[in-house]
Enzyme design. Structure first.
Site, PDB file in Angstrom:
ATOM      1  N   HIS A 189       4.444   1.936  -7.989  1.00  0.00           N
ATOM      2  CA  HIS A 189       3.477   0.834  -7.936  1.00  0.00           C
ATOM      3  C   HIS A 189       2.557   0.875  -9.162  1.00  0.00           C
ATOM      4  O   HIS A 189       2.238  -0.153  -9.759  1.00  0.00           O
ATOM      5  CB  HIS A 189       2.568   0.954  -6.705  1.00  0.00           C
ATOM      6  CG  HIS A 189       3.257   0.813  -5.397  1.00  0.00           C
ATOM      7  ND1 HIS A 189       3.377   1.855  -4.509  1.00  0.00           N
ATOM      8  CD2 HIS A 189       3.847  -0.260  -4.809  1.00  0.00           C
ATOM      9  CE1 HIS A 189       4.018   1.434  -3.436  1.00  0.00           C
ATOM     10  NE2 HIS A 189       4.312   0.172  -3.577  1.00  0.00           N
TER      11      HIS A 189
ATOM     12  N   GLU B 128      12.030  -2.911  -9.583  1.00  0.00           N
ATOM     13  CA  GLU B 128      13.483  -3.128  -9.478  1.00  0.00           C
ATOM     14  C   GLU B 128      14.149  -2.267  -8.418  1.00  0.00           C
ATOM     15  O   GLU B 128      15.338  -2.414  -8.179  1.00  0.00           O
ATOM     16  CB  GLU B 128      14.154  -2.885 -10.836  1.00  0.00           C
ATOM     17  CG  GLU B 128      13.997  -4.065 -11.754  1.00  0.00           C
ATOM     18  CD  GLU B 128      14.794  -3.943 -13.037  1.00  0.00           C
ATOM     19  OE1 GLU B 128      15.067  -2.810 -13.467  1.00  0.00           O
ATOM     20  OE2 GLU B 128      15.109  -5.007 -13.610  1.00  0.00           O
TER      21      GLU B 128
ATOM     22  N   LEU C   8      11.178   6.457  -6.177  1.00  0.00           N
ATOM     23  CA  LEU C   8       9.889   6.525  -5.479  1.00  0.00           C
ATOM     24  C   LEU C   8       9.788   5.367  -4.505  1.00  0.00           C
ATOM     25  O   LEU C   8      10.143   4.226  -4.823  1.00  0.00           O
ATOM     26  CB  LEU C   8       8.741   6.484  -6.494  1.00  0.00           C
ATOM     27  CG  LEU C   8       8.663   7.675  -7.454  1.00  0.00           C
ATOM     28  CD1 LEU C   8       7.391   7.579  -8.304  1.00  0.00           C
ATOM     29  CD2 LEU C   8       8.701   9.012  -6.720  1.00  0.00           C
TER      30      LEU C   8
ATOM     31  N   GLY D 101       0.811  -1.213   0.000  1.00  0.00           N
ATOM     32  CA  GLY D 101       0.000   0.000   0.000  1.00  0.00           C
ATOM     33  C   GLY D 101       0.846   1.265   0.000  1.00  0.00           C
ATOM     34  O   GLY D 101       2.023   1.237  -0.356  1.00  0.00           O
TER      35      GLY D 101
END
Ligand code: PAF
Length: 282
Positions: free
Chosen positions: A37, A150, A186, A31
């Site tokens: 994501h 990755e 990120l 989450g």
């Protein structure tokens, strides 16, 4: 998008998809979703008939209770993003649903040497916890493909080893790191940075990139030194480790010529927030 919180409901949903001949793509997450994501989700939606995303902060992979307690949670926003991206179902179980007998390790997975180095050394038990939850998700969702970022370079190698040793039939798809405009990889943990820390955190990637240039004229050891010094010179940043490894085995290299695939994997504390990143040298 269907929101599933219970295991029997998930099993029934997966059976229904299989009966209809749908291929299944799984995107496991904890989450606090960000564009990294969502790039996995986007690829999964392109490649599979049915996409299941899981949102579960898995306690058995945290070796630091404070890290678990402060891990960002944004379930409502996560659902909004997943639905907007074309995900078919999100699986968001409570801890007691996944671990009815308590959140502990029940078996020892064979994860190979790749799990012993770097994160394996600094976060004992972490990869066993990852293997425990990912193998359970594979068992329940029976995906044709599963997508991982990755940024967690070592995690992908360890999951591939787990899939091999457990004989699980699933294609593991590695997706490239997504970065902010200033280069910071990120990560859900970026949300924990203060504005001052957020301002210095891009120095990690800057040092890695400069390190790649430096490596053209310098050896592995000198390059290692150069990068760590540059990062540790920045206030608030403290390198926990930098390992320059063979990207296939994750074992350290001493010379650039030792492998056609050399990757630098780094963990840096920015204040109390632990950030990881990696870069390909060769
Ligand atoms: O990479 C993550 O977010 C987690 O390690 C994963 C794969 C979802 C397992 O909890």
């Amino acid at each position: 998008m269907v929101i599933i919180t219970k295991i029997p409901q998930l099993i029934a949903y997966v059976a229904e998809q299989k009966e209809q001949g749908h291929s299944i793509g799984l995107v496991p997450t904890m989450g606090a979703l960000h564009a990294g994501h969502m790039s996995l989700v986007e690829r999964a939606v392109k490649e599979s008939d049915t996409v299941i995303a899981s949102v579960f902060v898995n306690p058995t992979q945290f070796n630091n209770p404070n890290d678990l307690a402060t891990y960002p949670r944004t379930e409502e926003e996560d659902c909004r993003l997943l639905a907007g991206a074309g995900v078919s179902a999100v699986f968001m179980p409570e801890v007691c649903e996944m671990y009815p007998d308590g959140a502990h390790q029940e078996k020892e997975f064979d994860l190979g040497e790749a799990a012993e180095v770097m994160e394996g050394k600094f976060r004992p038990g972490h990869f066993q916890g990852v293997a425990q939850i990912v193998s359970r998700l594979f068992e329940l969702c029976r995906p044709d493909r599963a997508y991982f970022g990755e940024k967690d370079f070592q995690q992908i190698a360890v999951i591939r080893n787990m899939v091999r040793s457990e004989g699980i039939k699933v294609e593991i798809i590695a997706c490239p790191i997504k970065r902010a405009d200033d280069g910071l990889a990120l990560s859900s943990r970026n949300a924990l940075l203060t504005p001052e820390q957020r301002a210095v955190a891009p120095s990690i990637y800057k040092a890695l990139k400069e390190g790649v240039e430096y490596s053209r004229t310098h050896g592995v050891r000198e390059t290692h030194h150069h990068i760590v010094e540059a990062i540790n010179a920045v206030p608030e940043l403290e390198t926990e480790y930098l390992e320059i490894v063979d990207g296939r085995t994750l074992l350290p290299v001493e010379e650039w010529e030792e492998s056609p695939d050399v990757v630098g994997c780094i963990t840096v504390y920015c204040g109390r927030v632990r950030l990881i990143d990696n870069i390909r040298f060769r």
